[in-house]
Motif scaffolding. Structure first.
Motif, PDB file in Angstrom:
ATOM      1  N   THR A 120       0.826  -1.206   0.000  1.00  0.00           N
ATOM      2  CA  THR A 120       0.000   0.000   0.000  1.00  0.00           C
ATOM      3  C   THR A 120       0.860   1.256   0.000  1.00  0.00           C
ATOM      4  O   THR A 120       0.607   2.205  -0.751  1.00  0.00           O
ATOM      5  CB  THR A 120      -0.928  -0.008   1.224  1.00  0.00           C
ATOM      6  N   LEU A 121       1.893   1.279   0.847  1.00  0.00           N
ATOM      7  CA  LEU A 121       2.760   2.450   0.928  1.00  0.00           C
ATOM      8  C   LEU A 121       3.490   2.693  -0.391  1.00  0.00           C
ATOM      9  O   LEU A 121       3.555   3.833  -0.881  1.00  0.00           O
ATOM     10  CB  LEU A 121       3.771   2.259   2.063  1.00  0.00           C
ATOM     11  N   LEU A 122       4.041   1.627  -0.998  1.00  0.00           N
ATOM     12  CA  LEU A 122       4.745   1.792  -2.269  1.00  0.00           C
ATOM     13  C   LEU A 122       3.800   2.279  -3.369  1.00  0.00           C
ATOM     14  O   LEU A 122       4.165   3.132  -4.186  1.00  0.00           O
ATOM     15  CB  LEU A 122       5.387   0.466  -2.683  1.00  0.00           C
ATOM     16  N   THR A 123       2.593   1.754  -3.381  1.00  0.00           N
ATOM     17  CA  THR A 123       1.620   2.177  -4.395  1.00  0.00           C
ATOM     18  C   THR A 123       1.278   3.647  -4.243  1.00  0.00           C
ATOM     19  O   THR A 123       1.218   4.395  -5.224  1.00  0.00           O
ATOM     20  CB  THR A 123       0.345   1.330  -4.296  1.00  0.00           C
ATOM     21  N   LEU A 124       1.061   4.092  -3.009  1.00  0.00           N
ATOM     22  CA  LEU A 124       0.717   5.491  -2.775  1.00  0.00           C
ATOM     23  C   LEU A 124       1.872   6.423  -3.129  1.00  0.00           C
ATOM     24  O   LEU A 124       1.671   7.483  -3.728  1.00  0.00           O
ATOM     25  CB  LEU A 124       0.306   5.687  -1.312  1.00  0.00           C
ATOM     26  N   VAL A 148      11.709  11.187 -15.462  1.00  0.00           N
ATOM     27  CA  VAL A 148      12.400  10.542 -14.338  1.00  0.00           C
ATOM     28  C   VAL A 148      11.447  10.260 -13.178  1.00  0.00           C
ATOM     29  O   VAL A 148      11.315   9.108 -12.740  1.00  0.00           O
ATOM     30  CB  VAL A 148      13.603  11.398 -13.888  1.00  0.00           C
ATOM     31  N   PRO A 149      10.744  11.273 -12.638  1.00  0.00           N
ATOM     32  CA  PRO A 149       9.789  10.940 -11.564  1.00  0.00           C
ATOM     33  C   PRO A 149       8.652  10.051 -12.038  1.00  0.00           C
ATOM     34  O   PRO A 149       8.126   9.245 -11.259  1.00  0.00           O
ATOM     35  CB  PRO A 149       9.275  12.310 -11.108  1.00  0.00           C
ATOM     36  N   ALA A 150       8.286  10.190 -13.325  1.00  0.00           N
ATOM     37  CA  ALA A 150       7.212   9.335 -13.842  1.00  0.00           C
ATOM     38  C   ALA A 150       7.639   7.865 -13.845  1.00  0.00           C
ATOM     39  O   ALA A 150       6.869   6.983 -13.444  1.00  0.00           O
ATOM     40  CB  ALA A 150       6.826   9.778 -15.246  1.00  0.00           C
ATOM     41  N   LEU A 151       8.871   7.587 -14.291  1.00  0.00           N
ATOM     42  CA  LEU A 151       9.357   6.214 -14.301  1.00  0.00           C
ATOM     43  C   LEU A 151       9.545   5.675 -12.886  1.00  0.00           C
ATOM     44  O   LEU A 151       9.196   4.513 -12.598  1.00  0.00           O
ATOM     45  CB  LEU A 151      10.681   6.136 -15.076  1.00  0.00           C
ATOM     46  N   ILE A 152      10.091   6.516 -11.992  1.00  0.00           N
ATOM     47  CA  ILE A 152      10.270   6.082 -10.601  1.00  0.00           C
ATOM     48  C   ILE A 152       8.909   5.779  -9.968  1.00  0.00           C
ATOM     49  O   ILE A 152       8.731   4.767  -9.284  1.00  0.00           O
ATOM     50  CB  ILE A 152      11.031   7.151  -9.801  1.00  0.00           C
ATOM     51  N   GLY A 153       7.968   6.667 -10.200  1.00  0.00           N
ATOM     52  CA  GLY A 153       6.636   6.439  -9.651  1.00  0.00           C
ATOM     53  C   GLY A 153       5.979   5.197 -10.220  1.00  0.00           C
ATOM     54  O   GLY A 153       5.318   4.439  -9.501  1.00  0.00           O
ATOM     55  N   THR A 154       6.184   4.968 -11.522  1.00  0.00           N
ATOM     56  CA  THR A 154       5.607   3.774 -12.149  1.00  0.00           C
ATOM     57  C   THR A 154       6.189   2.506 -11.560  1.00  0.00           C
ATOM     58  O   THR A 154       5.449   1.559 -11.235  1.00  0.00           O
ATOM     59  CB  THR A 154       5.851   3.805 -13.662  1.00  0.00           C
ATOM     60  N   LEU A 155       7.514   2.471 -11.383  1.00  0.00           N
ATOM     61  CA  LEU A 155       8.154   1.292 -10.812  1.00  0.00           C
ATOM     62  C   LEU A 155       7.702   1.049  -9.382  1.00  0.00           C
ATOM     63  O   LEU A 155       7.439  -0.099  -8.977  1.00  0.00           O
ATOM     64  CB  LEU A 155       9.678   1.450 -10.870  1.00  0.00           C
ATOM     65  N   ALA A 156       7.608   2.124  -8.598  1.00  0.00           N
ATOM     66  CA  ALA A 156       7.155   1.969  -7.212  1.00  0.00           C
ATOM     67  C   ALA A 156       5.719   1.484  -7.153  1.00  0.00           C
ATOM     68  O   ALA A 156       5.377   0.604  -6.347  1.00  0.00           O
ATOM     69  CB  ALA A 156       7.302   3.304  -6.463  1.00  0.00           C
ATOM     70  N   ALA A 157       4.865   2.045  -8.008  1.00  0.00           N
ATOM     71  CA  ALA A 157       3.459   1.626  -8.006  1.00  0.00           C
ATOM     72  C   ALA A 157       3.315   0.173  -8.456  1.00  0.00           C
ATOM     73  O   ALA A 157       2.536  -0.588  -7.869  1.00  0.00           O
ATOM     74  CB  ALA A 157       2.639   2.546  -8.911  1.00  0.00           C
ATOM     75  N   VAL A 158       4.074  -0.218  -9.489  1.00  0.00           N
ATOM     76  CA  VAL A 158       4.015  -1.601  -9.960  1.00  0.00           C
ATOM     77  C   VAL A 158       4.484  -2.557  -8.864  1.00  0.00           C
ATOM     78  O   VAL A 158       3.866  -3.609  -8.620  1.00  0.00           O
ATOM     79  CB  VAL A 158       4.857  -1.774 -11.236  1.00  0.00           C
TER      80      VAL A 158
END
Length: 349
Positions: free
Chosen positions: A104-108, A252-262
């Motif tokens: 949950t935390l990583l997704t958020l 860069v933040p988009a890719l980091i956010g995508t990886l964290a959410a995945v």
């Protein structure tokens, strides 16, 4: 109020409605015979409750698409899985696990990074009629390949459900923007065609998800959650001219956010799958199973009044013994059969 904030707020409420509907669908799927037809399913009140929740979530989602681009609104659909975790745990009578909290935390955190990169102005571009028809044809081909007859219900149906739902959202945005900007007639061939496609894909996504949830809620819901924004964002970036804020730097933040959410979604799906496993652990301290050979035992012939018992030979057999210790079998001893007195308890009376 800023259009982006309105889109985010509407998406949050929509995710809550979708999560509640997903839990209800999963419970219904677990109590329904897989061979039951659609008409029998529609005769149950729980099904219509799930349909009502999905409809409410869809309306809120449509409103969010009016104020935010696909690259902003669709990733927020991952909150459906985040909300479904505590709802599913409460429905099953258990606590949320540590793995689920991590997911949950990583997704958020991942969604927050995506919001910074994808937050843009209200949408203005729409799909043309040829583009809408082309998107519909490609989607139907993908769904036919993923859910072909004979395919076992599971992740393929979940992927097909996510794709159709994402395409329905993209078409809905075209329908909403075109109908509210008053730039053309409301009953044009383009809007009528798009409305039909939206209805078809929305219903198809609902039925495909119901099929996918027969194998459990966790993994199928995760696949739906990931496939939905991917399909919608692809349409937005390729056909609707949507862009990531900040250009190449914003990636860069988009890719980091995508990886964290995945990663968060994967953790949530694994935890959900583990919570629905029906394995029973072996008791601790159980002794190893051993086998002992028992020699043949012969009972000599015994004669009683009116009853003759012939000699009985018990062949060697394997006897499985369990427990913390094993005791060697005692040697067999001869025994004598005595006639039971007439009228005794248990006798013929």
């Amino acid at each position: 109020m800023n259009a982006t904030l309105i889109a985010v707020a509407l998406s949050l409420v929509s995710a809550g409605a979708y999560a509640t509907a997903a839990v209800a669908q999963a419970r219904l799927a677990g109590r329904t015979d897989p061979s039951a037809g659609a008409l029998r399913l529609m005769g149950r009140g729980a099904w219509w409750s799930a349909v009502g929740l999905n409809a409410g979530g869809a309306l809120l989602h449509v409103a969010a698409l009016k104020y935010g681009p696909l690259t902003l609104v669709q990733p927020l659909g991952a909150l459906t899985l985040v909300a479904a975790v505590p709802l599913g745990a409460r429905s099953a009578g258990r606590r949320v696990s540590r793995t689920e909290w991590r997911g949950t935390l990583l997704t958020l955190v991942g969604l927050a990074a995506l919001l910074l990169a994808a937050g843009g102005a209200a949408p203005h571009d729409t799909l043309s009629l040829p583009e809408a028809l082309g998107v519909g044809a490609v989607t139907m081909a993908l769904v036919a390949a993923l859910s072909r007859p004979g395919t076992r219900p599971g992740l393929r149906h979940a992927a097909a459900s996510g794709i159709t739902s994402g395409v329905a959202s993209a078409l809905t945005q075209t329908l909403t923007v075109a109908a509210t900007d008053h730039s053309g007639p409301l009953l044009s061939w383009r809007l009528v065609t798009v409305a039909v496609l939206v209805s078809f894909f929305a219903l198809g996504g609902l039925m495909l998800s119901q099929t996918a949830y027969r194998g459990g809620l966790g993994a199928p819901l995760a696949v739906v959650t990931l496939a939905n924004p991917v399909a919608a964002a692809a349409i937005g970036l390729i056909l609707l001219g949507e862009r990531i804020q900040g250009g190449a730097v914003g990636l860069v933040p988009a890719l980091i956010g995508t990886l964290a959410a995945v990663r968060g979604v994967v953790l949530l799906s694994r935890a959900q799958a583990g919570s629905t496993a029906g394995g029973v652990p072996e008791p601790a301290g159980a002794a190893s199973v051993a086998a002992a050979s028992v020699p043949a035992v012969t009972v000599p012939a015994v004669t009683v009044p009116a009853v003759t018992v012939p000699a009985v030979t018990v062949p060697p057999s394997r006897v499985v013994l369990t427990g913390p210790s094993l005791t060697a079998p005692r040697p067999a001893e001869p025994f004598t059969l005595y006639p039971e007195p007439v009228g005794s308890p248990g006798g013929p009376g």
